[in-house]
Design an enzyme around this catalytic site. Structure first.
Site, PDB file in Angstrom:
ATOM      1  N   ILE A   1       0.845  -1.207   0.000  1.00 19.22           N
ATOM      2  CA  ILE A   1       0.000   0.000   0.000  1.00 19.22           C
ATOM      3  C   ILE A   1       0.878   1.254   0.000  1.00 19.22           C
ATOM      4  CG2 ILE A   1      -1.914   1.187   1.162  1.00 19.22           C
ATOM      5  CD1 ILE A   1      -2.545  -1.585   2.515  1.00 19.22           C
TER       6      ILE A   1
ATOM      7  N   LYS B   1       2.005  -7.832   9.208  1.00 22.15           N
ATOM      8  CA  LYS B   1       0.557  -7.876   8.944  1.00 22.15           C
ATOM      9  C   LYS B   1      -0.057  -9.263   8.757  1.00 22.15           C
ATOM     10  CE  LYS B   1       0.968  -7.628   3.943  1.00 22.15           C
ATOM     11  NZ  LYS B   1       0.434  -7.174   2.691  1.00 22.15           N
TER      12      LYS B   1
ATOM     13  N   SER C   1      -7.026  -1.270  10.581  1.00 21.78           N
ATOM     14  CA  SER C   1      -7.584  -2.358   9.787  1.00 21.78           C
ATOM     15  C   SER C   1      -9.004  -2.663  10.231  1.00 21.78           C
ATOM     16  CB  SER C   1      -6.714  -3.594   9.993  1.00 21.78           C
ATOM     17  OG  SER C   1      -7.358  -4.738   9.496  1.00 21.78           O
ATOM     18  N   ALA C   2      -9.793  -3.159   9.302  1.00 26.02           N
ATOM     19  CA  ALA C   2     -11.154  -3.598   9.629  1.00 26.02           C
ATOM     20  C   ALA C   2     -11.125  -4.770  10.595  1.00 26.02           C
ATOM     21  CB  ALA C   2     -11.886  -3.997   8.355  1.00 26.02           C
TER      22      ALA C   2
ATOM     23  N   TYR D   1      -2.127  -9.782  15.789  1.00 25.97           N
ATOM     24  CA  TYR D   1      -2.013  -8.712  14.785  1.00 25.97           C
ATOM     25  C   TYR D   1      -3.110  -7.675  15.003  1.00 25.97           C
ATOM     26  CZ  TYR D   1      -2.921  -6.251  10.425  1.00 25.97           C
ATOM     27  OH  TYR D   1      -3.185  -5.265   9.504  1.00 25.97           O
TER      28      TYR D   1
ATOM     29  N   LYS E   1      -3.190  -3.437  16.227  1.00 26.54           N
ATOM     30  CA  LYS E   1      -3.881  -2.305  15.590  1.00 26.54           C
ATOM     31  C   LYS E   1      -4.782  -1.605  16.599  1.00 26.54           C
ATOM     32  CE  LYS E   1      -2.122  -2.680  11.518  1.00 26.54           C
ATOM     33  NZ  LYS E   1      -1.109  -1.715  11.124  1.00 26.54           N
TER      34      LYS E   1
ATOM     35  N   PHE F   1     -10.377  -1.982   4.522  1.00 30.99           N
ATOM     36  CA  PHE F   1     -11.059  -3.265   4.338  1.00 30.99           C
ATOM     37  C   PHE F   1     -10.114  -4.171   3.529  1.00 30.99           C
ATOM     38  CE2 PHE F   1     -15.018  -3.186   6.646  1.00 30.99           C
ATOM     39  CZ  PHE F   1     -14.819  -1.977   7.279  1.00 30.99           C
TER      40      PHE F   1
ATOM     41  N   LEU G   1      -6.716 -13.834  -0.581  1.00 27.99           N
ATOM     42  CA  LEU G   1      -7.416 -14.383  -1.737  1.00 27.99           C
ATOM     43  C   LEU G   1      -6.816 -13.949  -3.083  1.00 27.99           C
ATOM     44  CD1 LEU G   1      -9.827 -16.006  -2.811  1.00 27.99           C
ATOM     45  CD2 LEU G   1     -11.167 -13.889  -2.737  1.00 27.99           C
TER      46      LEU G   1
HETATM   47  P1  NAD Z   1       3.516  -4.538   3.496  1.00 26.48           P
HETATM   48  O1  NAD Z   1       4.099  -5.607   4.341  1.00 26.48           O
HETATM   49  O2  NAD Z   1       3.557  -4.689   2.022  1.00 26.48           O
HETATM   50  O3  NAD Z   1       4.162  -3.128   3.879  1.00 26.48           O
HETATM   51  C1  NAD Z   1       4.629  -2.836   5.184  1.00 26.48           C
HETATM   52  C2  NAD Z   1       6.047  -2.276   5.035  1.00 26.48           C
HETATM   53  O4  NAD Z   1       6.554  -1.945   6.324  1.00 26.48           O
HETATM   54  C3  NAD Z   1       7.008  -3.279   4.401  1.00 26.48           C
HETATM   55  O5  NAD Z   1       7.709  -2.630   3.349  1.00 26.48           O
HETATM   56  C4  NAD Z   1       7.965  -3.644   5.545  1.00 26.48           C
HETATM   57  O6  NAD Z   1       9.258  -3.936   5.067  1.00 26.48           O
HETATM   58  C5  NAD Z   1       7.914  -2.385   6.402  1.00 26.48           C
HETATM   59  N1  NAD Z   1       8.205  -2.588   7.829  1.00 26.48           N
HETATM   60  C6  NAD Z   1       7.652  -3.494   8.669  1.00 26.48           C
HETATM   61  N2  NAD Z   1       8.163  -3.329   9.897  1.00 26.48           N
HETATM   62  C7  NAD Z   1       9.055  -2.296   9.847  1.00 26.48           C
HETATM   63  C8  NAD Z   1       9.909  -1.666  10.783  1.00 26.48           C
HETATM   64  N3  NAD Z   1       9.982  -2.072  12.052  1.00 26.48           N
HETATM   65  N4  NAD Z   1      10.694  -0.633  10.372  1.00 26.48           N
HETATM   66  C9  NAD Z   1      10.643  -0.209   9.076  1.00 26.48           C
HETATM   67  N5  NAD Z   1       9.867  -0.781   8.145  1.00 26.48           N
HETATM   68  C10 NAD Z   1       9.081  -1.811   8.520  1.00 26.48           C
HETATM   69  O7  NAD Z   1       1.999  -4.333   3.978  1.00 26.48           O
HETATM   70  P2  NAD Z   1       0.830  -3.502   3.316  1.00 26.48           P
HETATM   71  O8  NAD Z   1      -0.183  -4.453   2.800  1.00 26.48           O
HETATM   72  O9  NAD Z   1       1.377  -2.455   2.427  1.00 26.48           O
HETATM   73  O10 NAD Z   1       0.208  -2.853   4.634  1.00 26.48           O
HETATM   74  C11 NAD Z   1       0.589  -1.556   5.084  1.00 26.48           C
HETATM   75  C12 NAD Z   1      -0.080  -1.301   6.426  1.00 26.48           C
HETATM   76  O11 NAD Z   1      -1.488  -1.436   6.273  1.00 26.48           O
HETATM   77  C13 NAD Z   1       0.326  -2.284   7.519  1.00 26.48           C
HETATM   78  O12 NAD Z   1       0.428  -1.567   8.735  1.00 26.48           O
HETATM   79  C14 NAD Z   1      -0.833  -3.249   7.558  1.00 26.48           C
HETATM   80  O13 NAD Z   1      -0.987  -3.827   8.835  1.00 26.48           O
HETATM   81  C15 NAD Z   1      -2.003  -2.353   7.214  1.00 26.48           C
HETATM   82  N6  NAD Z   1      -3.145  -3.079   6.625  1.00 26.48           N
HETATM   83  C16 NAD Z   1      -2.960  -3.848   5.518  1.00 26.48           C
HETATM   84  C17 NAD Z   1      -4.045  -4.557   4.980  1.00 26.48           C
HETATM   85  C18 NAD Z   1      -3.862  -5.460   3.771  1.00 26.48           C
HETATM   86  O14 NAD Z   1      -4.734  -6.297   3.539  1.00 26.48           O
HETATM   87  N7  NAD Z   1      -2.798  -5.319   2.980  1.00 26.48           N
HETATM   88  C19 NAD Z   1      -5.318  -4.457   5.561  1.00 26.48           C
HETATM   89  C20 NAD Z   1      -5.475  -3.640   6.673  1.00 26.48           C
HETATM   90  C21 NAD Z   1      -4.369  -2.941   7.197  1.00 26.48           C
HETATM   91  N1  UFG Z   2     -10.109 -17.092   0.988  1.00 28.02           N
HETATM   92  C1  UFG Z   2     -10.244 -18.319   0.375  1.00 28.02           C
HETATM   93  N2  UFG Z   2      -9.113 -18.940  -0.066  1.00 28.02           N
HETATM   94  C2  UFG Z   2      -7.862 -18.397   0.086  1.00 28.02           C
HETATM   95  C3  UFG Z   2      -7.755 -17.141   0.728  1.00 28.02           C
HETATM   96  C4  UFG Z   2      -8.900 -16.526   1.173  1.00 28.02           C
HETATM   97  O1  UFG Z   2     -11.353 -18.838   0.214  1.00 28.02           O
HETATM   98  O2  UFG Z   2      -6.886 -19.026  -0.323  1.00 28.02           O
HETATM   99  C5  UFG Z   2     -11.340 -16.394   1.425  1.00 28.02           C
HETATM  100  C6  UFG Z   2     -11.416 -16.147   2.919  1.00 28.02           C
HETATM  101  O3  UFG Z   2     -11.979 -17.242   3.581  1.00 28.02           O
HETATM  102  C7  UFG Z   2     -12.268 -14.878   2.979  1.00 28.02           C
HETATM  103  C8  UFG Z   2     -11.894 -14.133   1.697  1.00 28.02           C
HETATM  104  O4  UFG Z   2     -11.328 -15.114   0.828  1.00 28.02           O
HETATM  105  O5  UFG Z   2     -13.636 -15.223   2.901  1.00 28.02           O
HETATM  106  C9  UFG Z   2     -10.863 -13.027   1.925  1.00 28.02           C
HETATM  107  O6  UFG Z   2      -9.748 -13.559   2.604  1.00 28.02           O
HETATM  108  P1  UFG Z   2      -8.369 -12.760   2.733  1.00 28.02           P
HETATM  109  O7  UFG Z   2      -7.412 -13.663   3.435  1.00 28.02           O
HETATM  110  O8  UFG Z   2      -7.963 -12.233   1.402  1.00 28.02           O
HETATM  111  O9  UFG Z   2      -8.760 -11.495   3.621  1.00 28.02           O
HETATM  112  P2  UFG Z   2      -9.376 -11.422   5.088  1.00 28.02           P
HETATM  113  O10 UFG Z   2     -10.677 -10.690   4.976  1.00 28.02           O
HETATM  114  O11 UFG Z   2      -9.388 -12.722   5.757  1.00 28.02           O
HETATM  115  O12 UFG Z   2      -8.299 -10.502   5.852  1.00 28.02           O
HETATM  116  C10 UFG Z   2      -7.728  -9.336   5.279  1.00 28.02           C
HETATM  117  C11 UFG Z   2      -6.325  -9.148   5.844  1.00 28.02           C
HETATM  118  C12 UFG Z   2      -6.413  -8.870   7.325  1.00 28.02           C
HETATM  119  C13 UFG Z   2      -7.295  -7.682   7.543  1.00 28.02           C
HETATM  120  C14 UFG Z   2      -8.666  -7.908   6.927  1.00 28.02           C
HETATM  121  C15 UFG Z   2      -9.525  -6.693   7.057  1.00 28.02           C
HETATM  122  O13 UFG Z   2      -5.549 -10.317   5.638  1.00 28.02           O
HETATM  123  O14 UFG Z   2      -5.138  -8.565   7.827  1.00 28.02           O
HETATM  124  O15 UFG Z   2      -8.522  -8.226   5.543  1.00 28.02           O
HETATM  125  O16 UFG Z   2      -8.871  -5.579   6.521  1.00 28.02           O
HETATM  126  F1  UFG Z   2      -7.442  -7.492   8.860  1.00 28.02           F
END
Ligand code: NAD
Ligand code: UFG
Length: 347
Positions: A12, A84, A124-125, A148, A152, A177, A199
């Protein structure tokens, strides 16, 4: 005056850096590359034709992080850096608490010391746990089911206390989300390590032939086709939400929470069908048992972000599938290959 982006090389973060640079912001990135590659930042620069400073620094390294504050004039921080993976957090909780919570506390201490009090935080949601009904509004009760999620929730509370102690702080807590998709250039995207937990990266790896089939975790949920329903949001829409939140924190003091989603729930089978349609590829799947900890339905009420940030997600599920596929097709091994070339070139 610059915006410090922690975790800017991540999924992100890298997309948000592109949007920030394209909107004329000066940025500074801090990342320890624990879950990302420097190549992502190289591509951000290439896409935007803009250069920026990046530091390979761990948030837990207080001295190195302080140098970043000393060497730059920082106006606001967008804080993505964190671990994460839900499953991993159950196995190694202390690492998650230390990295995410201590990292945030150390960052905030420096922000306070250098009088930088504008912060946009990636929540996060997951903090809603098992919601009683959908769509979810920001005032729903909060409960988390894994370390995790607890990091948050605890950080949200810490930031609330910080604002209470000093109301010059201006904070936006963004509850994402399900971010999917990639930049439409196909140059930056999600590059998970090992077997994807989520997914969309799993589907793209089935499409490219790296995995045989998708396992669908349960088809007996109370949803329109029995498979889990989520609020998938295009990562570019999400990135744009950060710019709106940034404008907000730079123009007021206070603390606010915003859901960032589309407000639409799609099932796993909806995503599979949409992916098959836009890529003209079959995604073989098997229905398996429910994944422990999963919930049936989760999608956002985004009214608050629409009204107070003037932001709305505009990309649809087909855009998300199309862009995820383009990224996967163009980068079957993620950022790895070009990294090798980079290292070779430097030797
Ligand atoms: P990501 O892992 O791709 O990015 C996180 C970055 O932070 C990585 O580049 C990692 O190297 C860096 N990092 C981790 N710990 C560190 C530290 N101690 N010092 C410096 N750098 C560090 O994850 P993302 O999907 O881009 O997510 C970004 C943020 O959004 C995270 O805080 C995650 O928890 C949150 N979030 C992500 C999702 C999702 O589904 N991707 C959903 C909800 C919230
Ligand atoms: N799913 C499958 N097969 C897979 C992976 C996922 O059927 O191989 C299903 C899951 O059961 C769920 C949906 O696809 O119904 C989405 O699953 P994800 O793992 O992609 O996402 P989640 O909603 O479980 O969780 C994600 C992040 C969490 C975050 C949450 C809300 O992984 O960290 O969204 O933001 F907290």
């Amino acid at each position: 005056m610059a915006i410090l982006v922690t975790g800017g090389a991540g999924y992100i973060g890298s997309h948000t850096c592109v949007e920030l640079l394209n909107s004329g912001y000066e940025i500074i990135v801090v990342d320890n590359f624990s879950n990302s590659k420097p190549e992502a930042l190289k591509r951000v620069s290439e896409l935007t034709k803009k250069s920026f400073i990046s530091y390979e620094v761990d948030l837990l390294d207080h001295i190195a992080l302080e140098n970043v504050f000393r060497e730059n004039h920082i106006e606001a921080v967008i804080h993505f850096a964190g671990l994460k993976a839900v499953g991993e957090s159950v196995e190694i909780p202390l690492r998650y608490y230390h990295n995410n919570i201590t990292g945030t506390v150390l960052l905030c201490e420096l922000m306070q010391k250098y009088n930088v009090k504008n912060l946009v935080f990636s929540s996060s949601a997951t903090v809603y746990g098992t919601p009683k009904y959908v769509p979810i509004t920001e005032d729903f009760s909060l409960q988390t089911t894994n370390p995790y999620g607890r990091t948050k929730l605890m950080i949200e509370e810490i930031l609330g206390d910080l604002h209470l102690s000093d109301n010059n702080w201006s904070i936006a807590l963004l509850r994402y989300f399900n971010p999917i998709g990639a930049h439409e250039s196909g140059r930056i995207g999600e590059d998970p390590n090992g077997i994807p937990n989520n997914l969309m990266p799993y589907i793209t790896q089935v499409a490219i032939g790296k995995r045989e089939h998708l396992n669908i975790f349960g088809n007996d949920y109370d949803t329109h086709d029995g498979t889990g329903v989520r609020d998938y949001i295009h990562v570019i829409d999400l990135a744009k939400g950060h710019l709106k939140a940034l404008e907000k924190v730079m123009n007021r003091t206070g603390i606010d929470t915003f859901n960032l989603g589309t407000g639409i729930g799609y099932s796993v089978l909806d995503v599979v069908k949409s992916y098959e349609k836009v890529t003209s590829q079959k995604i073989p799947y098997k229905i398996t048992q429910r994944r422990s900890g999963d919930i049936g339905k989760c999608y956002a009420d985004t009214t608050k972000a629409n009204k107070e940030l003037g932001w709305k997600a505009i990309k649809n599920l087909e855009d998300m599938c199309q862009d995820s596929w383009r990224w996967q097709k163009n980068n079957p091994d993620g950022y790895t290959e070009e990294i090798k070339e980079l290292v070779e070139n430097h030797n």
